[in-house]
Design a protein around this motif. Structure first.
Motif, mmCIF file in Angstrom:
data_model
loop_
_atom_site.group_PDB
_atom_site.id
_atom_site.type_symbol
_atom_site.label_atom_id
_atom_site.label_comp_id
_atom_site.label_asym_id
_atom_site.label_seq_id
_atom_site.Cartn_x
_atom_site.Cartn_y
_atom_site.Cartn_z
ATOM 1 N N GLU A 321 -30.676 -5.008 -1.824
ATOM 2 C CA GLU A 321 -31.578 -4.023 -1.220
ATOM 3 C C GLU A 321 -32.268 -4.590 0.020
ATOM 4 O OE1 GLU A 321 -34.631 -1.009 -0.648
ATOM 5 O OE2 GLU A 321 -32.607 -0.997 -1.475
ATOM 6 N N LEU A 322 -32.758 -5.814 -0.075
ATOM 7 C CA LEU A 322 -33.479 -6.414 1.049
ATOM 8 C C LEU A 322 -32.548 -6.716 2.215
ATOM 9 C CD1 LEU A 322 -35.797 -8.838 -0.958
ATOM 10 C CD2 LEU A 322 -36.478 -6.727 0.184
ATOM 11 N N LEU A 323 -31.366 -7.242 1.935
ATOM 12 C CA LEU A 323 -30.428 -7.537 3.015
ATOM 13 C C LEU A 323 -29.953 -6.258 3.699
ATOM 14 C CD1 LEU A 323 -28.259 -10.384 1.425
ATOM 15 C CD2 LEU A 323 -29.865 -10.595 3.330
ATOM 16 N N ARG A 324 -29.793 -5.203 2.936
ATOM 17 C CA ARG A 324 -29.360 -3.945 3.547
ATOM 18 C C ARG A 324 -30.444 -3.376 4.460
ATOM 19 N NH1 ARG A 324 -26.860 0.971 3.540
ATOM 20 N NH2 ARG A 324 -24.655 0.951 2.972
ATOM 21 N N ARG A 325 -31.702 -3.559 4.088
ATOM 22 C CA ARG A 325 -32.783 -3.148 4.980
ATOM 23 C C ARG A 325 -32.848 -4.034 6.228
ATOM 24 N NH1 ARG A 325 -36.910 0.145 3.016
ATOM 25 N NH2 ARG A 325 -36.664 0.803 0.844
ATOM 26 N N ASP A 383 -20.301 -4.223 0.915
ATOM 27 C CA ASP A 383 -21.175 -3.132 1.345
ATOM 28 C C ASP A 383 -21.905 -3.488 2.633
ATOM 29 O OD1 ASP A 383 -22.697 -0.565 0.811
ATOM 30 O OD2 ASP A 383 -24.357 -2.002 0.743
ATOM 31 N N LEU A 384 -22.384 -4.731 2.748
ATOM 32 C CA LEU A 384 -23.070 -5.153 3.968
ATOM 33 C C LEU A 384 -22.108 -5.183 5.159
ATOM 34 C CD1 LEU A 384 -25.298 -8.026 2.531
ATOM 35 C CD2 LEU A 384 -26.073 -5.799 3.336
ATOM 36 N N LEU A 385 -20.869 -5.555 4.919
ATOM 37 C CA LEU A 385 -19.881 -5.564 6.000
ATOM 38 C C LEU A 385 -19.629 -4.162 6.548
ATOM 39 C CD1 LEU A 385 -17.292 -8.197 4.731
ATOM 40 C CD2 LEU A 385 -18.518 -8.261 6.913
ATOM 41 N N ARG A 386 -19.776 -3.167 5.707
ATOM 42 C CA ARG A 386 -19.541 -1.790 6.163
ATOM 43 C C ARG A 386 -20.629 -1.317 7.120
ATOM 44 N NH1 ARG A 386 -17.255 -1.029 0.879
ATOM 45 N NH2 ARG A 386 -19.316 -0.678 -0.018
ATOM 46 N N VAL A 387 -21.833 -1.862 7.009
ATOM 47 C CA VAL A 387 -22.947 -1.354 7.813
ATOM 48 C C VAL A 387 -23.439 -2.360 8.846
ATOM 49 C CG1 VAL A 387 -23.715 0.199 5.988
ATOM 50 C CG2 VAL A 387 -24.647 -2.120 6.083
ATOM 51 N N ALA A 388 -22.941 -3.595 8.804
ATOM 52 C CA ALA A 388 -23.455 -4.632 9.695
ATOM 53 C C ALA A 388 -22.908 -4.456 11.102
ATOM 54 C CB ALA A 388 -23.083 -6.014 9.162
ATOM 55 N N PRO A 389 -23.743 -4.699 12.139
ATOM 56 C CA PRO A 389 -23.233 -4.750 13.516
ATOM 57 C C PRO A 389 -22.204 -5.869 13.656
ATOM 58 C CG PRO A 389 -25.640 -4.692 13.476
ATOM 59 C CD PRO A 389 -25.197 -4.930 12.077
ATOM 60 N N ARG A 392 -23.176 -9.549 13.432
ATOM 61 C CA ARG A 392 -23.715 -10.048 12.168
ATOM 62 C C ARG A 392 -22.659 -10.078 11.059
ATOM 63 N NH1 ARG A 392 -29.769 -7.266 12.196
ATOM 64 N NH2 ARG A 392 -30.639 -8.775 13.684
ATOM 65 N N ARG A 393 -21.417 -9.937 11.402
ATOM 66 C CA ARG A 393 -20.361 -9.912 10.406
ATOM 67 C C ARG A 393 -19.828 -11.305 10.082
ATOM 68 N NH1 ARG A 393 -17.787 -5.010 9.522
ATOM 69 N NH2 ARG A 393 -15.852 -6.145 9.067
ATOM 70 N N ASP A 394 -19.962 -12.255 10.978
ATOM 71 C CA ASP A 394 -19.335 -13.564 10.783
ATOM 72 C C ASP A 394 -19.812 -14.242 9.508
ATOM 73 O OD1 ASP A 394 -17.964 -13.177 13.099
ATOM 74 O OD2 ASP A 394 -19.222 -14.486 14.341
ATOM 75 N N GLU A 395 -21.116 -14.293 9.304
ATOM 76 C CA GLU A 395 -21.629 -14.968 8.112
ATOM 77 C C GLU A 395 -21.227 -14.231 6.845
ATOM 78 O OE1 GLU A 395 -23.198 -17.771 5.754
ATOM 79 O OE2 GLU A 395 -22.980 -17.892 7.935
ATOM 80 N N LEU A 396 -21.194 -12.902 6.874
ATOM 81 C CA LEU A 396 -20.774 -12.135 5.706
ATOM 82 C C LEU A 396 -19.311 -12.419 5.371
ATOM 83 C CD1 LEU A 396 -22.495 -8.729 6.573
ATOM 84 C CD2 LEU A 396 -23.260 -10.413 4.897
ATOM 85 N N GLU A 397 -18.459 -12.470 6.389
ATOM 86 C CA GLU A 397 -17.050 -12.775 6.151
ATOM 87 C C GLU A 397 -16.884 -14.205 5.650
ATOM 88 O OE1 GLU A 397 -15.380 -11.936 9.915
ATOM 89 O OE2 GLU A 397 -15.262 -9.753 9.585
ATOM 90 N N ARG A 398 -17.698 -15.115 6.155
ATOM 91 C CA ARG A 398 -17.644 -16.493 5.676
ATOM 92 C C ARG A 398 -18.024 -16.551 4.201
ATOM 93 N NH1 ARG A 398 -21.785 -19.974 5.023
ATOM 94 N NH2 ARG A 398 -21.272 -22.207 4.871
ATOM 95 N N GLN A 399 -19.074 -15.848 3.820
ATOM 96 C CA GLN A 399 -19.495 -15.843 2.424
ATOM 97 C C GLN A 399 -18.440 -15.209 1.523
ATOM 98 O OE1 GLN A 399 -22.024 -17.267 0.991
ATOM 99 N NE2 GLN A 399 -23.126 -17.939 2.822
ATOM 100 N N LEU A 400 -17.758 -14.199 2.030
ATOM 101 C CA LEU A 400 -16.711 -13.562 1.237
ATOM 102 C C LEU A 400 -15.543 -14.520 0.997
ATOM 103 C CD1 LEU A 400 -16.291 -10.830 -0.096
ATOM 104 C CD2 LEU A 400 -15.105 -10.060 1.959
ATOM 105 N N SER A 401 -15.201 -15.301 2.004
ATOM 106 C CA SER A 401 -14.122 -16.280 1.830
ATOM 107 C C SER A 401 -14.542 -17.391 0.863
ATOM 108 C CB SER A 401 -13.731 -16.872 3.184
ATOM 109 O OG SER A 401 -14.798 -17.630 3.738
ATOM 110 N N LEU A 402 -15.811 -17.813 0.924
ATOM 111 C CA LEU A 402 -16.301 -18.804 -0.031
ATOM 112 C C LEU A 402 -16.295 -18.260 -1.454
ATOM 113 C CD1 LEU A 402 -19.319 -20.307 1.955
ATOM 114 C CD2 LEU A 402 -17.147 -21.428 1.437
ATOM 115 N N LEU A 403 -16.604 -16.980 -1.600
ATOM 116 C CA LEU A 403 -16.550 -16.359 -2.927
ATOM 117 C C LEU A 403 -15.114 -16.323 -3.447
ATOM 118 C CD1 LEU A 403 -18.065 -14.883 -5.190
ATOM 119 C CD2 LEU A 403 -17.712 -12.748 -3.921
ATOM 120 N N GLU A 404 -14.158 -16.039 -2.568
ATOM 121 C CA GLU A 404 -12.742 -16.058 -2.957
ATOM 122 C C GLU A 404 -12.360 -17.449 -3.469
ATOM 123 O OE1 GLU A 404 -10.451 -13.841 -3.113
ATOM 124 O OE2 GLU A 404 -11.152 -12.101 -1.984
#
Length: 431
Positions: A321-325, A383-389, A392-404
């Motif tokens: 919720e906080l990150l989406r805001r 969900d954050l990747l769908r709404v992020a400019p 601001r996508r690089d860190e989200l994609e990095r975290q997704l790869s680390l989760l994989e």
């Protein structure tokens, strides 16, 4: 002065004595008002709101009220201490601030203590016939004492219900989220606009001409008055850089400011007064502290001693919720220039990537091997990747790869790994 008032407001907000003290003052005023009215009431007058017993009956009632109220107050205090201990052990010691700011618990304690004080003040005005004195029973005051007892019983029932609700995980997490959201909206009030990338931090070339160190007792940087810092730098004609971030520990003698330029006219005392350093982090200006509390709760829930992944999922819900805001808000630039375009002040702040790493890194590490955590984190990141400019996508994609990679390490069997690669808002279920 502004920071001093803010610091005072913060201390009052987290003080447990304020509401009980106000209740005591109110009951003292009520006692004096009731006794003033009693002084003008004839002793033989009878009405439904007047006590009809004699002096001994009035003393018995008031003594019973006073002794029972101290029992109530002691019980409330004991239950509060047990709740604080439970919350500290099960969730995190840092969530205790939310309990200390709980006005309902303070009000219940204040009603009991206030009624005790009222009964004692009224008791001194009851006079018998011994020694030839005229008997006097403050009838209205005694009747009001009985009314306060009924109020205390109601307050006690409410307090038990409130305490039972307040130690629920969802209630604690919601409180932390709401407090963090208020700080977030105050510190990051603007929308991000159309693909606006954050400005890069500019620092003057060369070594600083002056280092301003902290002369006081060590503590945590709680708040910064940027306007006063900017005014000091502009008047002295220097460039000023704050070294610690809000929330950082500052030891005695630690560097607070780097200064470039001729610093002979710089008011160092004014610089020190523009910083508020306290014993612990607060949510006054420290949005990351709210994230820290939620992450701590998630980590504690995932520890082997507790092993409660569902509570961790609830903490991730609030982080989501906080990150989406935050994803759609502009982060204020760390560098401020004067009217002539000269760099005057640098105040470092956490950037978007810092908040994402704070929210995800430790939870992913401690939740490695948990199907619920893996699926819920994936849902949040996607969900954050769908709404992020775009910027601001690089860190989200990095975290997704680390989760994989984490899923691949934890689930060696492909049949177990398959559901962990699917996002779920609950961490489990048909999604």
């Amino acid at each position: 002065m502004k920071l001093r008032l803010t610091r005072l407001a913060e201390r009052i907000g987290t003080s447990y004595w304020l509401v009980p003290a106000l209740c005591m003052a109110a009951t003292i005023g009520l006692s004096n008002a009731a006794q003033a009215i009693d002084a003008h009431l004839p002793q033989h007058q009878h009405a439904w709101y007047l006590f009809r017993g004699g002096p001994e009956g009035a003393r018995s009632v008031l003594s019973a009220v006073a002794s029972s109220m101290m029992t109530f107050a002691g019980l409330v205090f004991s239950v509060t201490i047990l709740v604080l201990q439970q919350a500290s052990n099960q969730f995190s010691p840092r969530v205790l601030r939310t309990f200390l700011k709980d006005r309902q618990s303070q009000l219940a304690l204040g009603i009991f203590v206030g009624t005790f004080v009222y009964a004692l003040l009224t008791l001194r005005n009851v006079r018998g016939t011994a020694g030839g004195m005229e008997a006097h029973v403050p009838s209205l005051s005694v009747w009001l004492a009985v009314v306060l007892v009924l109020l205390c019983v109601s307050a006690f029932i409410f307090y038990i219900h409130h305490v039972a609700q307040s130690i629920r995980a969802v209630v604690i997490l919601t409180r932390i989220r709401d407090e963090t959201r208020h700080t977030l909206e105050r510190m990051y009030p603007e929308g991000v606009g159309q693909d606006t990338e954050e400005a890069r931090l500019e620092r003057p070339a060369g070594s600083p001409s002056l280092l301003v160190t902290y002369p006081g007792t060590s503590g945590v940087l709680v708040a910064v008055d940027e306007e006063q810092l900017f005014s000091c730098a502009r008047e002295a004609g220097v460039t000023l850089a704050l070294v610690p971030l809000v929330g950082d520990f500052v030891p005695h003698g630690g560097t607070l400011f780097d200064v470039w330029g001729e610093a002979s006219e710089l008011d160092v005392e004014a610089l020190l007064e523009s910083l508020s350093i306290g014993p612990e982090r607060t949510l006054q200006q420290d949005t990351a502290f709210g994230f820290r509390q939620l992450v701590d709760v998630a980590e504690r829930a995932l520890s082997p001693g507790i092993n409660d992944p569902t509570t961790a999922i609830q903490a991730i819900d609030q982080l989501h919720e906080l990150l989406r805001r935050m994803v759609g808000r502009r982060f204020p630039t760390s560098a401020r220039k004067d009217e002539e375009g000269t760099l005057r002040l640098i105040c470092p702040r956490p950037d978007w990537s810092s908040y994402v790493r704070l929210a995800v890194d430790e939870v992913r590490r401690y939740g490695e091997g948990s199907l619920q955590v893996a699926r819920r984190l994936r849902f949040m990141l996607e969900d954050l990747l769908r709404v992020a400019p775009a910027f601001r996508r690089d860190e989200l994609e990095r975290q997704l790869s680390l989760l994989e990679a984490s899923v691949e390490r934890a689930f060696t069997d492909e049949r177990e790994a398959a559901p962990a690669h699917r996002a779920s808002p609950q961490g489990h279920g048909p999604h």
